[in-house]
Write a protein that holds these residues in place. Structure first.
Motif, PDB file in Angstrom:
ATOM      1  N   GLY A 228     -18.651  -6.871  -4.310  1.00  0.00           N
ATOM      2  CA  GLY A 228     -17.899  -8.135  -4.004  1.00  0.00           C
ATOM      3  C   GLY A 228     -16.593  -7.772  -3.915  1.00  0.00           C
ATOM      4  O   GLY A 228     -15.945  -7.262  -4.896  1.00  0.00           O
ATOM      5  N   ASP A 229     -15.767  -8.345  -2.761  1.00  0.00           N
ATOM      6  CA  ASP A 229     -14.373  -8.632  -2.927  1.00  0.00           C
ATOM      7  C   ASP A 229     -13.696  -9.655  -3.518  1.00  0.00           C
ATOM      8  O   ASP A 229     -13.722 -10.635  -2.980  1.00  0.00           O
ATOM      9  CB  ASP A 229     -13.818  -8.247  -1.436  1.00  0.00           C
ATOM     10  N   PHE A 230     -13.447  -9.522  -4.978  1.00  0.00           N
ATOM     11  CA  PHE A 230     -12.978 -10.595  -5.560  1.00  0.00           C
ATOM     12  C   PHE A 230     -11.582 -11.527  -5.071  1.00  0.00           C
ATOM     13  O   PHE A 230     -11.647 -12.586  -5.031  1.00  0.00           O
ATOM     14  CB  PHE A 230     -12.692 -10.209  -7.345  1.00  0.00           C
ATOM     15  N   PHE A 231     -10.721 -10.440  -4.469  1.00  0.00           N
ATOM     16  CA  PHE A 231      -9.505 -11.139  -3.912  1.00  0.00           C
ATOM     17  C   PHE A 231      -9.790 -11.831  -2.652  1.00  0.00           C
ATOM     18  O   PHE A 231      -9.352 -13.068  -2.522  1.00  0.00           O
ATOM     19  CB  PHE A 231      -8.654 -10.012  -3.941  1.00  0.00           C
TER      20      PHE A 231
ATOM     21  N   ALA B 154      -8.531  -3.989  -3.881  1.00  0.00           N
ATOM     22  CA  ALA B 154      -7.915  -2.699  -4.451  1.00  0.00           C
ATOM     23  C   ALA B 154      -6.302  -2.815  -4.073  1.00  0.00           C
ATOM     24  O   ALA B 154      -5.361  -2.320  -4.711  1.00  0.00           O
ATOM     25  CB  ALA B 154      -8.405  -1.401  -3.451  1.00  0.00           C
ATOM     26  N   ARG B 155      -5.984  -3.342  -2.787  1.00  0.00           N
ATOM     27  CA  ARG B 155      -4.740  -3.499  -2.233  1.00  0.00           C
ATOM     28  C   ARG B 155      -3.654  -4.119  -3.422  1.00  0.00           C
ATOM     29  O   ARG B 155      -2.807  -3.844  -3.590  1.00  0.00           O
ATOM     30  CB  ARG B 155      -4.689  -4.380  -1.023  1.00  0.00           C
ATOM     31  N   PHE B 156      -4.517  -5.081  -3.879  1.00  0.00           N
ATOM     32  CA  PHE B 156      -3.373  -5.718  -4.956  1.00  0.00           C
ATOM     33  C   PHE B 156      -3.995  -5.526  -6.351  1.00  0.00           C
ATOM     34  O   PHE B 156      -3.808  -6.297  -7.346  1.00  0.00           O
ATOM     35  CB  PHE B 156      -3.824  -7.446  -5.114  1.00  0.00           C
ATOM     36  N   SER B 157      -4.192  -4.200  -6.642  1.00  0.00           N
ATOM     37  CA  SER B 157      -4.578  -3.622  -7.983  1.00  0.00           C
ATOM     38  C   SER B 157      -3.361  -2.868  -8.586  1.00  0.00           C
ATOM     39  O   SER B 157      -2.427  -2.251  -7.638  1.00  0.00           O
ATOM     40  CB  SER B 157      -5.640  -2.784  -8.027  1.00  0.00           C
TER      41      SER B 157
ATOM     42  N   THR C 165       0.637  -1.208   0.104  1.00  0.00           N
ATOM     43  CA  THR C 165       0.238   0.007   0.099  1.00  0.00           C
ATOM     44  C   THR C 165       0.751   1.249  -0.156  1.00  0.00           C
ATOM     45  O   THR C 165       0.458   2.327  -0.444  1.00  0.00           O
ATOM     46  CB  THR C 165      -0.957   0.244   1.225  1.00  0.00           C
ATOM     47  N   ALA C 166       2.017   1.117   0.439  1.00  0.00           N
ATOM     48  CA  ALA C 166       3.020   2.426   0.391  1.00  0.00           C
ATOM     49  C   ALA C 166       3.373   2.761  -0.914  1.00  0.00           C
ATOM     50  O   ALA C 166       3.799   4.058  -1.166  1.00  0.00           O
ATOM     51  CB  ALA C 166       4.201   1.991   1.167  1.00  0.00           C
TER      52      ALA C 166
ATOM     53  N   ALA D  84      -9.231  -1.822 -10.192  1.00  0.00           N
ATOM     54  CA  ALA D  84     -10.402  -2.070  -9.565  1.00  0.00           C
ATOM     55  C   ALA D  84     -11.139  -0.581  -9.307  1.00  0.00           C
ATOM     56  O   ALA D  84     -10.590   0.380  -9.256  1.00  0.00           O
ATOM     57  CB  ALA D  84     -10.061  -2.640  -8.376  1.00  0.00           C
ATOM     58  N   TYR D  85     -12.622  -0.648  -9.367  1.00  0.00           N
ATOM     59  CA  TYR D  85     -13.379   0.588  -9.013  1.00  0.00           C
ATOM     60  C   TYR D  85     -13.462   0.292  -7.501  1.00  0.00           C
ATOM     61  O   TYR D  85     -14.369  -0.759  -7.247  1.00  0.00           O
ATOM     62  CB  TYR D  85     -14.491   0.643  -9.697  1.00  0.00           C
ATOM     63  N   GLU D  86     -13.152   1.094  -6.606  1.00  0.00           N
ATOM     64  CA  GLU D  86     -13.344   0.761  -5.266  1.00  0.00           C
ATOM     65  C   GLU D  86     -13.459   1.931  -4.281  1.00  0.00           C
ATOM     66  O   GLU D  86     -13.109   3.058  -4.667  1.00  0.00           O
ATOM     67  CB  GLU D  86     -12.066   0.087  -4.586  1.00  0.00           C
TER      68      GLU D  86
END
Length: 874
Positions: free
Chosen positions: A511-514, A544-547, A135-136, A535-537
């Protein structure tokens, strides 16, 4: 038996004594409400004279239909109160009414103000500058730069399209991409896949269960593996009215839930709460069916008239109105015969012989489930003798429907209902509840976005998405995969058929696909292979974190639309109460911007949310049946509906619409035209993971048998506990997991029985490790008698948070050869239960079924094995 009259308002207070869960649901809802407004004891006090109060619907992923009053001044939300709150001196008539049920808010609704103004809300487009998951590394960019980067990634996939014949993009809601050519999409549903696969093959396309209001016509209610106080907040009120009428209620659930504490009454010989081990519910159902059959409590005349596959040698010339989803040929006139040995009676006879008679079958069910044989027998006798009797597991239920034999659990509930004639009568029930009360307002068609040809996606199993990314195949054989893509997309994948998934984009949807759709550690490996993730979040969720690129989207308080949501008796206006905050945009606006850059004729052509709603409302139609039942009913004007925001097509209990009752015997929309105990279509398709094309008990791929046999996993460990993944009252799947007021009220934890805790030296509040071959999580323990010995539970929906320091040796198959390999993974300190689940298809696993139901493909998240310790495992 006497029953005191009490209002819904007092019911919420008095159920505190029933259980800890009931206490939480009532007390914390009031506590959260008090953050925004004083408790209502008289006339609702005005906040300020110039405050605007707007009715709106709380659109989240539950079945509550909650209506909110938004108090707004100068474009800022000051408070949220429940649209159901009325002065106490006037409340009784409305509280007692089932004619227009009060749609009161739950704790999640009251907490929305905290969520809207949360400091961690995503405000601007972001791009990842380091590696996915860090995330950084996210950097704020302009919308133009983020959109350009996204479209560059899509253009690269268009080059691959020339080689493959399709876009290797897993498209989860960016609708304009379907105009570029066929993309990839996932089938399979984690909430209702097993249920829908059963209902399609046993009852037919679109045939729904009994409406909830019909419980009031019953003489016995069995709630099987459902916790409506958490997942369907409108049901407890109806159940309360049933209790007031003296209708006994039995709740069957692995956990002592709030529903058990507040609703369960029991009957002589059967306790109010029956607690089977996870994945063994269908063994109890089979034993009940056997006892009902042996005691001649079944209805042979009904079975011969309505069903197929119950009796040996059943043969029928179909009168079905439906057509084959494979080639479209009518099933009417086709002959079907149940194969030798495949009828339900033959199955019961085999079981009876194997276990030494009726008592032996009951003992077998007791051995698996832990429920006393006498309780199972008494329940069977009560259900078989009581007319009518309701049995239900709700709609998109969790619990047993989400275990490794969940499709057969659903099928066996329907089998019991058919055996006793309860499948098509008022007061009965087939297991699944209808998502509505039988009648739904039909809206006019919204103007289309796509102005040109769209393409059907190539479908793969969402439960094996990581394997598909790594290997190109899910649970289907190479031949089945090739045949399915030819059939559905007219694309030939060749002699070595594989699907290439090279990019993922998550658009509309919550839904959180991850996090939720498959196991996390295999996904971490698989997503390294993707060239781009978009991701649209609203928040920095696991997806989102892994996008690579994140587009910030609005909340539902910043847009307007009409929805029937999940209880279709209601139609609701989601009224915009705030202008979009920061740089957030709606899903459709983001799609329109992408489409414009790609040169696609896609969009609203300048229409606003209100323009679209007016078009839909102008074409709204009341069902003819409802006009017969309520000839004085008139639709409100658009302006009236904007103000009220909610309309209900109430049907009296004695007029309840039973969907299965509208079909003449032999004319159900199944292949045989009958209610199927055996499905020729399922057998012919050959996609069944557990091979049984009939209602029966099947051993789950992981469960109690493995535990009893001391079976070791790939790590060489014989795990001694089972776990379940219940829905939690403070989350809606993954939504609200970062809402601080709810996190503080309901800390995420593992629930464990005192016996199991004592064996492991665990005290209440200790940080513990929960682990199996799939992975390891670190989470606080809550010791409670609400858990069965040998079974722990971890609420679903928590966000994955990898530890920076603690590692674990996991064993799972990442290359699709069926052999697990060793992987060193991070310990998850967020407590995401998908860290512990295993990727697998269960049930039918058939994309053809998904196209019939939109929610096919079963999920197994309950009943799997694990271990718990205070020390970190290797």
């Amino acid at each position: 038996m006497t029953h005191n009259k009490f209002s819904r308002r007092s019911f919420l207070r008095t159920t505190v004594a029933g259980s800890a869960s009931s206490f939480s649901l009532s007390t914390w809802a009031q506590a959260l409400a008090s953050q925004n407004s004083p408790l209502v004891t008289g006339k609702l006090p005005a906040l300020e004279n110039d405050v605007k109060v707007v009715n709106t619907y709380h659109e989240i992923h539950c079945h509550g239909q909650c209506m909110l009053k938004a108090h707004v001044k100068d474009g800022r939300l000051l408070a949220l109160t429940s649209a159901g709150d009325i002065p106490s001196k006037d409340c009784l008539a409305s509280d007692e009414s089932i004619g227009k049920m009060q749609r009161r808010a739950c704790m999640k609704g009251y907490a929305e103000r905290k969520r809207i103004y949360a400091p961690d809300r995503l405000k601007y487009p972001l791009i990842q500058t380091i590696e996915r998951g860090n995330t950084a590394g996210f950097k704020r960019v302009s919308w133009d730069e983020a959109l350009d980067r996204a479209c560059d990634a899509i253009h690269k996939m268009q080059l691959r399209q020339k080689e493959l014949g399709y876009l290797p993009i897993w498209n989860a809601g960016c609708d304009p991409l379907n105009m570029l050519g066929p993309c990839l999409s996932a089938y399979g549903h984690h909430s209702a896949g097993n249920q829908n696969d059963c209902l399609y093959n046993a009852l037919g396309k679109g045939v729904k269960g009994h409406p909830a209001i019909d419980m009031l016509n019953s003489k016995l209610i069995i709630v099987w593996s459902a916790d409506p106080q958490t997942t369907s907040p409108h049901l407890p009120f109806i159940m309360t009215k049933a209790r007031e009428k003296g209708i006994p209620i039995i709740v069957i659930d692995t956990r002592y839930t709030g529903t058990v504490g507040a609703m369960a009454t029991g009957i002589p010989g059967v306790p109010g709460w029956i607690a089977p081990r996870p994945g063994t519910d269908s063994a109890i159902l089979v034993a009940m069916a056997n006892t009902i059959y042996r005691r001649n409590l079944h209805n042979p005349a009904y079975l011969k008239k309505y069903t197929f596959g119950f009796f040996p040698g059943d043969s029928v010339v179909s009168a079905s109105p439906a057509k084959s989803p494979i080639d479209g040929h009518p099933w009417k006139g086709e002959s079907f015969t149940v194969p030798a040995g495949q009828s339900f009676v033959e199955y019961l006879d085999e079981l009876n012989t194997l276990h030494g008679g009726e008592e032996g079958v009951l003992k077998w069910a007791e051995m698996l489930s832990g429920v006393p044989a006498s309780t199972i027998k008494n329940l069977a006798l009560a259900y078989g003798k009581t007319k009518p009797a309701c049995i239900y597991s709700a709609w998109t239920a969790g619990g047993a429907q989400r275990t490794g034999n969940g499709m057969y659990f659903t099928w066996l509930m329907l089998a019991l209902a058919a055996m006793t004639g309860n499948a098509t009568v008022r007061g009965g029930g087939i297991g699944s509840l209808s998502p509505n009360e039988g009648l739904s307002l039909k809206l006019g068609k919204a103007p289309g976005m796509a102005h040109g040809k769209t393409f059907k996606p190539l479908l793969f199993s969402t439960h094996l998405s990581s394997q598909v990314i790594m290997t190109g195949r899910d649970s289907r054989t190479a031949e089945q995969l090739r045949d399915d893509i030819k059939l559905l997309n007219n694309i030939d994948l060749g002699q070595d058929p594989r699907l290439h998934v090279e990019m993922f984009i998550k658009g509309k949807g919550s839904g959180d696909f991850f996090n939720q759709r498959s196991a996390i550690n295999p996904k971490l490996e698989a997503w390294k292979q993707l060239t781009s993730v978009i991701a649209y979040e609203r928040f920095m969720s696991s997806t989102a974190r892994f996008s690579d690129i994140i587009f910030p989207v609005v909340t539902h308080f910043e847009e307007s639309f009409i929805t029937g949501s999940r209880v279709k008796t209601d139609t609701n206006f989601v009224n915009q109460i705030l202008d979009p905050m920061y740089e957030c945009k709606t899903d459709w606006e983001i799609n329109e911007l992408i489409a414009k850059r790609l040169g696609l004729d896609w969009g609203r052509d300048g229409k606003t949310d209100i323009d679209v709603m007016k078009i839909q409302w102008s074409g709204a139609k009341v069902p003819e049946k409802y006009k017969e039942l309520n000839p004085d009913f008139k639709l409100p004007s658009f302006e009236e509906m904007q103000k009220e925001a909610n309309i209900q097509l109430y049907v009296k209990p004695e007029q309840s619409v039973i969907d299965a009752a509208k079909f003449a015997p032999g004319e159900f929309p199944t292949d045989t035209g009958r209610i199927n105990f055996y499905s020729p279509f399922l057998a012919q398709r050959g996609r069944l993971q557990q091979k049984a094309a009939r209602a029966q008990y099947v051993r789950p791929p992981e469960g109690i048998e493995d535990l009893l046999e001391g079976k070791k996993g790939a790590k060489g460990i014989a795990y001694s506990l089972q776990f379940t993944t219940p829905h939690m009252p403070n989350r809606s799947h993954s939504s609200f997991d970062n809402t601080t007021v709810l996190m503080d009220s309901f800390p995420h934890c593992i629930f464990i029985n005192p016996q199991d805790a004592q064996k492991r030296g665990i005290k209440d509040g200790d940080e513990v490790y929960v682990y199996n071959d799939a992975g390891c999580i670190k989470i606080p323990a809550q010791i409670t008698l609400r858990q069965l010995p040998g079974v722990v539970s971890i609420g679903e929906g928590a966000w994955y948070q990898p530890s920076a320091t603690e590692k674990y040796e996991a064993w799972f198959d990442s290359d699709g050869d069926g052999v697990p390999e060793k992987h060193i993974v991070a310990v998850d300190v967020g407590g995401a239960v998908n860290t512990l689940t295993t990727d697998r298809d269960i049930g039918a696993a058939d994309p053809v079924l998904h196209l019939q139901t939109s929610k096919s493909g079963g999920f197994a998240a309950g009943g799997n094995l694990c271990e718990v310790s205070k020390q970190k495992p290797a």
